[in-house]
Design an enzyme around this catalytic site. Structure first.
Site, short mmCIF file in Angstrom:
data_model
loop_
_atom_site.label_atom_id
_atom_site.label_comp_id
_atom_site.label_asym_id
_atom_site.label_seq_id
_atom_site.Cartn_x
_atom_site.Cartn_y
_atom_site.Cartn_z
N SER A 174 0.79 -1.23 0.00
CA SER A 174 0.00 0.00 0.00
C SER A 174 0.82 1.28 0.00
O SER A 174 0.36 2.31 -0.48
CB SER A 174 -0.94 0.01 1.21
OG SER A 174 -0.21 -0.06 2.43
N HIS A 202 -5.27 -4.18 -2.28
CA HIS A 202 -5.05 -3.16 -3.31
C HIS A 202 -4.96 -3.76 -4.72
O HIS A 202 -4.74 -3.01 -5.68
CB HIS A 202 -3.78 -2.37 -3.00
CG HIS A 202 -3.92 -1.46 -1.82
ND1 HIS A 202 -4.42 -0.19 -1.90
CD2 HIS A 202 -3.64 -1.67 -0.50
CE1 HIS A 202 -4.44 0.37 -0.71
NE2 HIS A 202 -3.97 -0.52 0.17
N LYS A 231 -11.82 -0.57 -1.32
CA LYS A 231 -10.94 0.06 -2.30
C LYS A 231 -11.60 0.00 -3.69
O LYS A 231 -12.56 0.71 -3.93
CB LYS A 231 -9.56 -0.53 -2.20
CG LYS A 231 -8.96 -0.25 -0.81
CD LYS A 231 -7.63 -0.84 -0.57
CE LYS A 231 -7.03 -0.36 0.74
NZ LYS A 231 -7.88 -0.52 1.94
#
Length: 384
Positions: A174, A202, A231
């Protein structure tokens, strides 16, 4: 010294080191006085998609605003189970289990799965939720250098006497935007009889032809896949995916599932809709990664140290924490929201501006961003 005085001294030390944090209030959905947001994890822009909003509103009218309890009491609904099957199909696993956040999913898995006598090998730059999960585990944790397969193999070879070996890694890291070489990790796991836990927070929705994440990107199947809905999926919550027996184990052992209030059904309905959309967003993913390459090339040509793989995360290394804060403040004056990331989120001397690129960024937005960096570089005499 009284309680508040003691805390004031500790906060004052944080301020002197340039590490003081405050909250930013958004006036509406990621828009604030015309600013361009370069810090959002909503990579595909789905949090504002009308199809997700409609799905959430329909479930909201049916089930209400909350879930009323844990999944094992009154909080389990049609939408929870439907979403879990959708996630399992999307990740190509037998089953999946929802958690109220990705943080809780990592802690739930790592605190319950490895036992005393086992060992966890954890990447140096793994997310804080993995670090905390390892701390709560009864197994010993050994950290290997960031995506250094030689170091991982050396450490695997040294722990063959342990009961079980677990390798845990972010799929996409990240703070740096780097990608774990999951194919090589899986090969080492097979050679040294280890289990692999991959946090695809992610990568889900972004990597792979269908957005399946790191597993699809490398064409491998870890023992455990952990992820988040907050996300690219554009909603909220987390999940763990794997075999039927693994999910049954978590349902009976993961304290962050057993004792946590369930996600609201409306969130589950919206996330289910998001997964249906993500698989078809081929062009969006290609355009997104093309924008990333353009920005990285321009910043590197200016002399900035830029990190990251083919992911929406771009780390622009500044170094000193106070300078990074200054860069972020000057970007804000130019209408660009890109906060400084400082220790303890990153190592000392590696403070940075962490850019995240989203699908709604235009070429004009990219021009404005890179021109702002060039102007600030000259003003602060960076890279000279």
């Amino acid at each position: 010294m009284d309680f508040d005085g003691w805390l004031f001294e500790r906060l004052d030390a944080v301020k002197r080191d340039g590490l003081y944090r405050t909250l930013r209030k958004q006036e509406t959905a990621l828009k604030n006085k015309g600013e361009k947001i370069w810090a959002s994890n909503d990579y595909l822009g789905l949090s504002k998609d009308e199809r997700l909003i409609t799905a959430a509103q329909t479930a909201l009218n049916c089930f209400g605003a909350g879930s009323s309890g844990s999944r094992l009491t009154t909080g389990n609904t049609f939408w929870h189970e439907t979403l879990e099957q959708t996630i399992a199909d999307f990740k190509q696993t037998e089953a999946a289990l929802l958690f109220s956040s990705g943080y809780l999913a990592n802690i739930g898995v790592l605190a319950s799965l490895p036992q005393k006598g086992d060992v966890i090998l954890s990447d140096q730059l793994n997310h804080a939720s993995i670090v905390d999960g390892c701390r709560l585990s009864k197994a010993e944790t050994i950290v290997y250098r960031h995506i250094d397969m030689a170091d991982l193999e050396e450490k695997l070879a040294s722990v063959q006497s342990r009961n079980r070996r677990f390798i845990v890694t972010d799929g996409v890291f990240s703070m740096d935007g780097t990608i774990a070489p999951l194919d090589r990790i899986m090969a080492l796991a097979k050679q040294y009889q280890a289990f692999v836990i991959a946090d695809d927070a992610h990568a889900t929705g972004v990597l792979g032809e269908n957005g399946g994440g790191t597993s699809e990107y490398f064409g491998v199947c870890p023992d455990v896949v952990i992820g988040t809905l907050s996300k690219a999926v554009g909603t909220e919550g987390g999940f763990a995916a794997g075999s039927n027996i693994f999910i049954d184990f978590l349902l009976n052992h993961a304290r962050t599932f057993i004792f946590q209030t369930a996600l609201p059904p409306a969130i589950c309905a919206a996330a289910h809709t998001a997964f249906d959309i993500i698989s078809d967003m081929y062009d969006t993913r290609r355009e997104l990664l093309s924008s990333v390459k353009t920005i990285k090339t321009r910043l590197a040509d200016m002399g900035f140290t830029v990190r990251g793989g083919d992911t929406p995360i771009i780390a622009v290394i500044i170094g000193d924490a106070k300078t990074a804060v200054s860069v972020a403040a000057l970007l804000e004056k130019k209408g660009i929201c890109a906060p400084a990331i400082r220790p303890p989120s990153v190592p000392d001397g590696e403070s940075r501006i962490r850019l995240t690129v989203t699908a709604d960024r235009s070429l004009q937005d990219i021009d404005g961003l890179t021109e702002a960096f060039d102007s600030i570089r000259k003003e602060l005499n960076i890279n000279k």
